[in-house]
Design an enzyme around this catalytic site. Structure first.
Site, short mmCIF file in Angstrom:
data_model
loop_
_atom_site.label_atom_id
_atom_site.label_comp_id
_atom_site.label_asym_id
_atom_site.label_seq_id
_atom_site.Cartn_x
_atom_site.Cartn_y
_atom_site.Cartn_z
N SER A 1 4.70 1.24 -3.77
CA SER A 1 4.19 0.33 -2.74
C SER A 1 5.21 0.19 -1.61
O SER A 1 5.57 1.18 -0.98
CB SER A 1 3.81 -1.00 -3.38
OG SER A 1 3.00 -1.77 -2.51
N GLU B 1 -6.59 1.19 -6.53
CA GLU B 1 -5.57 0.48 -5.75
C GLU B 1 -6.04 -0.89 -5.25
O GLU B 1 -5.34 -1.90 -5.39
CB GLU B 1 -5.15 1.31 -4.53
CG GLU B 1 -4.47 2.62 -4.83
CD GLU B 1 -2.98 2.49 -5.10
OE1 GLU B 1 -2.49 1.35 -5.23
OE2 GLU B 1 -2.31 3.53 -5.20
N HIS C 1 -3.53 -1.28 -8.52
CA HIS C 1 -2.26 -1.05 -7.82
C HIS C 1 -1.08 -1.42 -8.71
O HIS C 1 -1.01 -2.51 -9.25
CB HIS C 1 -2.25 -1.92 -6.55
CG HIS C 1 -1.05 -1.76 -5.68
ND1 HIS C 1 -0.83 -0.62 -4.94
CD2 HIS C 1 -0.01 -2.59 -5.40
CE1 HIS C 1 0.29 -0.76 -4.23
NE2 HIS C 1 0.81 -1.95 -4.50
#
Length: 550
Positions: free
Chosen positions: A214, A332, A426
């Site tokens: 990320s 995600e 995610h």
């Protein structure tokens, strides 16, 4: 010659690590100063080692300064405090107990295998939107990777306004004439510390992999693009990276104000008339106030640390020539619904909005993200525009430099996640990569303690550690991972790893063309404003739409 020196020094470092062991734990003696760690099985952990001087007081918003070597033996038993970050308002999936926070937070942690000699080094950069997170999060424990012969280093870096605020007065006092990017400068300082000290822990300073997920993967891309980071690492891992537009230091661009102007607005909102007043503010109050005023931390195109927008740097081949392992998750946006474009009332309204915004690209957009399932299309469009496009962009860019690229799609689900509608959400690959399925945050869907889940984690530990060692992921427990160039091949991690070809046909070309048109226009950002949230795209552009367009 350097290789010979590194090999000899690594042997010496290994001997020091072993011979220095006491009843309280092994000792390493890097140039920075002697540290004593904690032995856990076949791995020694050294925690909370300062890699730069505290950026406090007059040194707030200055380049990180070298830490003074210390005399005597320093305990490295506990993590250092996390960097200051906004006070949490609600608990969410990623919430964790950070413990103490402080401006004096520029520390790193090392997990070293017993007897390590010239071992590959894996430097982990935590995520958290450049706003939150810490290297002390239990899920990032490096022991399992270290058991595979890899030295793991995790770092803290300045966050939020303390890490990324630009301001004309800060630029004026800088010897390089720029401001912002302090968190990036911290990461570069940590890599320099690794270069100068890791041999004493048994590591090879000529075999360093930077890795992150990320915002950590965004940081990996910043480091790949930054001239100041060149030569400090040799491979890169980018998990769920997002190559979004950045503000420029002194001029509005791509729909964003100049970074210095944004900093002035923050100072005004905080009632700070000058730089001295800004530096006198309590760090927590400043961070909370800046966040409340709408400040969003980002890398800044300043011409020094970041010379241009990331797609332009990578197009010109000016990034680090490093092998890359990159990928994203099929779900995600399931845990990041704030990033999903708004859903219209019905399919007809959805199609009208897409045709209005995507111009001649609308037919292809609707083919990939049809009106027949508005929720699924909304999630998939945001996922692909942010994470899928970036993954393939990275792979193609490194291949153009003659470097190998390895791509994955994380599509693994398990009962607690799937029952919550969070299949392959995610960051859900992280406990498998680190071998820490029992150390996830409190609200994280529990990973079952089964042979299948542990087996998948062991296979991923193999792939990631061998990539750090050799630049090629491999596992005796899993199939051969094909390089991306071979029919756009990738590894799909579902119940088990499975090689596949043709990653999401049409996805990359659509979003590449959309991003290219936005870049050419000069007044549009490319980030989460996709689908029904997209501005009206310019029409066809020869540079963006030619058949061989990247």
């Amino acid at each position: 010659m350097r290789r010979v020196w590194v090999g000899a020094a690594a042997m010496l470092g290994s001997l020091l690590l072993s011979a220095g062991a006491t009843a309280d734990g092994p000792v390493a003696r890097p140039p920075a100063g002697a540290v004593q760690g904690v032995q856990v099985g076949e791995v020694t952990a050294f925690k909370g080692i300062p890699y730069a001087a505290p950026p406090t007081g007059e040194n707030r918003w200055r380049a990180p300064r070298p830490v003074e070597p210390w005399d005597g033996l320093r305990d490295a038993f506990d993590f250092g405090p996390a960097c200051i970050q906004p006070t949490p308002r609600v608990r969410h999936l990623y919430s964790n107990d950070l413990g103490a926070t402080s401006e004096d937070c520029l520390t790193l942690n090392i997990w070293s295998p017993t007897g390590a000699r010239a071992a590959p080094v894996f430097v982990w950069i935590h995520g958290g939107a450049l706003t939150g997170g810490s290297s002390r999060e239990p899920m990032y424990d490096g022991r399992r990777l270290a058991e595979r012969g890899v030295i793991v280093v995790s770092i803290n870096y300045r966050l939020g306004a303390l890490g990324y605020l630009a301001h004309p007065a800060l630029s004026a006092e800088s010897d390089r004439g720029v401001s912002g990017n302090y968190g990036l400068q911290d990461q570069i300082a940590a890599l320099r510390w690794v270069r100068d000290n890791i041999v004493a822990f048994g590591g090879d300073a000529d075999n360093v992999t930077i890795a992150g997920e990320s915002a950590g993967a965004l940081s990996v891309m910043y480091l790949m693009a930054s001239p100041d980071a060149r030569g400090l690492f040799h491979k890169a891992v980018a998990q769920s990276a997002y190559m979004i537009s950045m503000p420029e230091l002194r001029r509005p661009a791509h729909g964003m104000p100049a970074a210095e102007a944004a900093g002035q607005a923050v100072a005004a909102a905080l009632g700070a008339a000058d730089l001295a007043a800004l530096r006198s503010l309590d760090a927590q109050a400043l961070t909370d106030g800046a966040a409340g005023a709408g400040f969003g931390p980002s890398g800044v195109v300043d011409g020094v640390y970041l010379t241009d927008q990331l797609p332009a740097v990578f197009e010109r081949g000016e990034q680090a020539p490093a092998p890359i392992l990159a990928g994203f998750n099929s779900g995600e946006i399931r845990s990041l619904r704030v990033l999903a474009p708004p859903k219209p009332a019905d399919a007809a309204e959805y199609e009208r909005l897409i045709r209005e915004r995507y111009n001649d690209l609308a037919d292809e957009f609707l083919r990939l993200y049809p009106a027949s399932d508005l929720d699924a299309s909304s999630l998939a469009a945001a996922r692909d525009a942010l994470y899928g496009w970036t993954t393939e962009r990275l792979a193609r860019s490194q291949m153009a430099l003659g470097q190998p690229a390895w791509v994955y799609l994380w599509d693994h689900g398990y009962p607690a996640a799937d029952d919550a509608g969070l299949h392959a959400f995610h960051a859900s690959e992280l406990p498998y990569v680190f071998g820490t399925p029992d150390r996830t945050p409190p609200l994280w869907p529990r990973v079952p303690d089964t042979a299948a889940e542990l087996g998948l984690s062991r296979t991923m530990l193999d792939y990631w550690s061998t990539f750090a060692r050799d630049g090629r992921p491999a596992s005796p427990r899993g199939p051969e991972w094909p390089a991306f160039r071979e029919g756009r091949a990738y590894m799909r991690f579902a119940e088990t790893p499975r090689p596949e070809a043709g990653l999401m046909p049409g996805m990359f070309i659509l979003h590449e063309r959309a991003v290219c048109r936005r870049r050419v226009s000069g007044d549009m950002a490319w980030n989460w404003n996709v689908g029904t949230a997209s501005p009206v795209l310019p029409g066809p552009n020869l540079a963006c739409d030619r058949p061989d367009a990247r």
